[in-house]
Design a protein around this motif. Structure first.
Motif, PDB file in Angstrom:
ATOM      1  N   SER A   9       0.830  -1.208   0.000  1.00  0.00           N
ATOM      2  CA  SER A   9       0.000   0.000   0.000  1.00  0.00           C
ATOM      3  C   SER A   9       0.860   1.252   0.000  1.00  0.00           C
ATOM      4  N   PRO A  10       0.455   2.306  -0.719  1.00  0.00           N
ATOM      5  CA  PRO A  10       1.181   3.577  -0.632  1.00  0.00           C
ATOM      6  C   PRO A  10       1.104   4.201   0.757  1.00  0.00           C
ATOM      7  N   ARG A  11       0.178   3.741   1.581  1.00  0.00           N
ATOM      8  CA  ARG A  11       0.060   4.242   2.961  1.00  0.00           C
ATOM      9  C   ARG A  11       0.962   3.492   3.929  1.00  0.00           C
ATOM     10  N   GLY A  12       1.635   2.461   3.455  1.00  0.00           N
ATOM     11  CA  GLY A  12       2.599   1.747   4.287  1.00  0.00           C
ATOM     12  C   GLY A  12       2.003   1.192   5.559  1.00  0.00           C
ATOM     13  N   ALA A  13       2.676   1.448   6.686  1.00  0.00           N
ATOM     14  CA  ALA A  13       2.252   0.904   7.973  1.00  0.00           C
ATOM     15  C   ALA A  13       0.930   1.484   8.458  1.00  0.00           C
ATOM     16  N   ALA A  14       0.470   2.576   7.851  1.00  0.00           N
ATOM     17  CA  ALA A  14      -0.807   3.180   8.232  1.00  0.00           C
ATOM     18  C   ALA A  14      -1.988   2.548   7.501  1.00  0.00           C
ATOM     19  N   SER A  15      -1.726   1.606   6.610  1.00  0.00           N
ATOM     20  CA  SER A  15      -2.783   1.050   5.773  1.00  0.00           C
ATOM     21  C   SER A  15      -3.559  -0.047   6.481  1.00  0.00           C
ATOM     22  N   GLU A  16      -4.775  -0.264   6.015  1.00  0.00           N
ATOM     23  CA  GLU A  16      -5.611  -1.325   6.563  1.00  0.00           C
ATOM     24  C   GLU A  16      -5.032  -2.704   6.244  1.00  0.00           C
ATOM     25  N   ASP A  88       9.921 -18.996   5.864  1.00  0.00           N
ATOM     26  CA  ASP A  88       9.040 -20.101   6.251  1.00  0.00           C
ATOM     27  C   ASP A  88       7.575 -19.751   6.014  1.00  0.00           C
ATOM     28  N   TYR A  89       7.271 -18.474   6.134  1.00  0.00           N
ATOM     29  CA  TYR A  89       5.917 -17.964   5.892  1.00  0.00           C
ATOM     30  C   TYR A  89       6.035 -16.690   5.066  1.00  0.00           C
ATOM     31  N   VAL A  90       5.057 -16.471   4.203  1.00  0.00           N
ATOM     32  CA  VAL A  90       5.007 -15.242   3.414  1.00  0.00           C
ATOM     33  C   VAL A  90       3.679 -14.550   3.723  1.00  0.00           C
ATOM     34  N   VAL A  91       3.765 -13.268   4.035  1.00  0.00           N
ATOM     35  CA  VAL A  91       2.568 -12.472   4.312  1.00  0.00           C
ATOM     36  C   VAL A  91       2.574 -11.284   3.348  1.00  0.00           C
ATOM     37  N   ILE A  92       1.568 -11.219   2.504  1.00  0.00           N
ATOM     38  CA  ILE A  92       1.458 -10.138   1.527  1.00  0.00           C
ATOM     39  C   ILE A  92       0.338  -9.210   1.968  1.00  0.00           C
ATOM     40  N   ALA A  93       0.671  -7.956   2.189  1.00  0.00           N
ATOM     41  CA  ALA A  93      -0.313  -6.948   2.592  1.00  0.00           C
ATOM     42  C   ALA A  93      -0.581  -6.043   1.399  1.00  0.00           C
ATOM     43  N   THR A  94      -1.795  -6.114   0.862  1.00  0.00           N
ATOM     44  CA  THR A  94      -2.059  -5.379  -0.374  1.00  0.00           C
ATOM     45  C   THR A  94      -3.464  -4.796  -0.407  1.00  0.00           C
ATOM     46  N   PRO A  95      -3.607  -3.594  -0.930  1.00  0.00           N
ATOM     47  CA  PRO A  95      -4.948  -3.103  -1.256  1.00  0.00           C
ATOM     48  C   PRO A  95      -5.394  -3.691  -2.588  1.00  0.00           C
ATOM     49  N   MET A  96      -6.680  -3.607  -2.856  1.00  0.00           N
ATOM     50  CA  MET A  96      -7.193  -3.903  -4.189  1.00  0.00           C
ATOM     51  C   MET A  96      -7.324  -2.569  -4.917  1.00  0.00           C
ATOM     52  N   HIS A  97      -6.633  -2.431  -6.024  1.00  0.00           N
ATOM     53  CA  HIS A  97      -6.698  -1.215  -6.832  1.00  0.00           C
ATOM     54  C   HIS A  97      -7.339  -1.538  -8.177  1.00  0.00           C
ATOM     55  N   ASN A  98      -8.451  -0.912  -8.462  1.00  0.00           N
ATOM     56  CA  ASN A  98      -9.113  -1.105  -9.754  1.00  0.00           C
ATOM     57  C   ASN A  98      -9.340  -2.581 -10.062  1.00  0.00           C
ATOM     58  N   PHE A  99      -9.829  -3.287  -9.051  1.00  0.00           N
ATOM     59  CA  PHE A  99     -10.248  -4.690  -9.139  1.00  0.00           C
ATOM     60  C   PHE A  99      -9.097  -5.689  -9.123  1.00  0.00           C
ATOM     61  N   THR A 100      -7.849  -5.242  -8.981  1.00  0.00           N
ATOM     62  CA  THR A 100      -6.730  -6.187  -9.062  1.00  0.00           C
ATOM     63  C   THR A 100      -5.571  -5.718  -8.186  1.00  0.00           C
ATOM     64  N   VAL A 101      -4.378  -6.271  -8.417  1.00  0.00           N
ATOM     65  CA  VAL A 101      -3.228  -5.938  -7.584  1.00  0.00           C
ATOM     66  C   VAL A 101      -2.726  -4.529  -7.916  1.00  0.00           C
ATOM     67  N   PRO A 102      -2.188  -3.810  -6.932  1.00  0.00           N
ATOM     68  CA  PRO A 102      -1.590  -2.508  -7.222  1.00  0.00           C
ATOM     69  C   PRO A 102      -0.270  -2.672  -7.963  1.00  0.00           C
ATOM     70  N   SER A 103       0.183  -1.585  -8.569  1.00  0.00           N
ATOM     71  CA  SER A 103       1.412  -1.656  -9.365  1.00  0.00           C
ATOM     72  C   SER A 103       2.615  -2.038  -8.517  1.00  0.00           C
ATOM     73  N   ALA A 104       2.610  -1.673  -7.227  1.00  0.00           N
ATOM     74  CA  ALA A 104       3.730  -2.028  -6.350  1.00  0.00           C
ATOM     75  C   ALA A 104       3.862  -3.540  -6.215  1.00  0.00           C
ATOM     76  N   LEU A 105       2.747  -4.223  -6.015  1.00  0.00           N
ATOM     77  CA  LEU A 105       2.794  -5.682  -5.908  1.00  0.00           C
ATOM     78  C   LEU A 105       3.175  -6.309  -7.243  1.00  0.00           C
ATOM     79  N   LYS A 106       2.694  -5.751  -8.327  1.00  0.00           N
ATOM     80  CA  LYS A 106       3.062  -6.268  -9.644  1.00  0.00           C
ATOM     81  C   LYS A 106       4.567  -6.137  -9.882  1.00  0.00           C
ATOM     82  N   ALA A 107       5.176  -5.046  -9.392  1.00  0.00           N
ATOM     83  CA  ALA A 107       6.628  -4.889  -9.544  1.00  0.00           C
ATOM     84  C   ALA A 107       7.364  -6.006  -8.808  1.00  0.00           C
TER      85      ALA A 107
END
Length: 215
Positions: A9-16, A88-107
């Motif tokens: 998220s562009p809001r980083g640690a402040a994001s939901e 051992d574990y992967v945790v992905i924190a992402t918003p939904m942008h325009n019905f899909t992954v944000p550009s940051a996650l795509k990168a």
């Protein structure tokens, strides 16, 4: 033992989504304290897009040798793949942008889904080479995309299932806080529902891992 958290998220640690990811990590910590002692953070919003050397390497029959292999996107890709392979574990924190992954996650995806490193091309198609491990995806969305009733399209969850499965990661569980723009009461209810799902899912994961370890 480690947990890899990718914040998108562009809001980083402040994001939901980051708050929801923290709830996941807290549950993992209760069951696997050793892994929780090392949380490796990737801020996907700071990742550059892949560069020409990277694009050329994908089209070549083999990876480049020498200094080229470690410069720019190729070197970054290798480091990101190493952090993923070691977790051992992967945790992905992402918003939904325009019905899909944000550009940051795509990168991040473009850096780690890499031929000859995380998947091979075979006559049967692309075959992942990473060992499977639990992947928990924490999603935040202003609208509603799951459940019954009128919902917006969801291209995020099927895409992530497919692209992560391509590199060998098939143990993927999604949690979501939806309707974040619908007021505080709705937000609190969505958080409570997601956190209950997290508790149950992490407990199932730990029981499954314990059963495998006992064999």
């Amino acid at each position: 033992m480690s947990i890899l958290r990718i914040t998108c998220s562009p809001r980083g640690a402040a994001s939901e989504s980051h708050r929801l990811a923290q709830a996941i990590i807290g549950r993992i910590a209760c069951a696997d304290a050793a892994a929780a002692e090392s949380v490796v953070e990737v801020d996907a919003g700071r990742l550059p897009h892949v560069d020409p050397d990277y694009a050329a390497a994908l089209c070549a029959a083999a990876d480049p040798a020498g200094p080229v292999a470690e410069r720019g996107s190729l070197g970054l890709s290798s480091r990101l793949i190493a952090s993923l392979a070691q977790a051992d574990y992967v945790v992905i924190a992402t918003p939904m942008h325009n019905f899909t992954v944000p550009s940051a996650l795509k990168a991040w995806i473009d850096h780690v889904v890499r031929v000859r490193h995380t998947f091979n091309i075979t006559p049967e198609g692309k075959i992942g080479v990473l060992a499977d491990r639990p992947v928990f995806v924490a999603i935040s969305a202003g609208g509603l995309f799951s459940g019954s009733g009128p919902r917006q399209p969801d291209f995020l969850t099927p895409y992530l299932k497919t692209v992560l499965g391509t590199i060998g990661l098939r143990d993927v569980t999604f949690f979501s806080v939806e309707g974040t723009v619908r007021g505080l009461d709705a937000l609190r209810a969505a958080r409570a529902d997601a956190e209950a799902q997290i508790a149950a899912a992490v407990a199932r994961t730990m029981a499954r891992r314990a059963a495998v370890a006992a064999c």
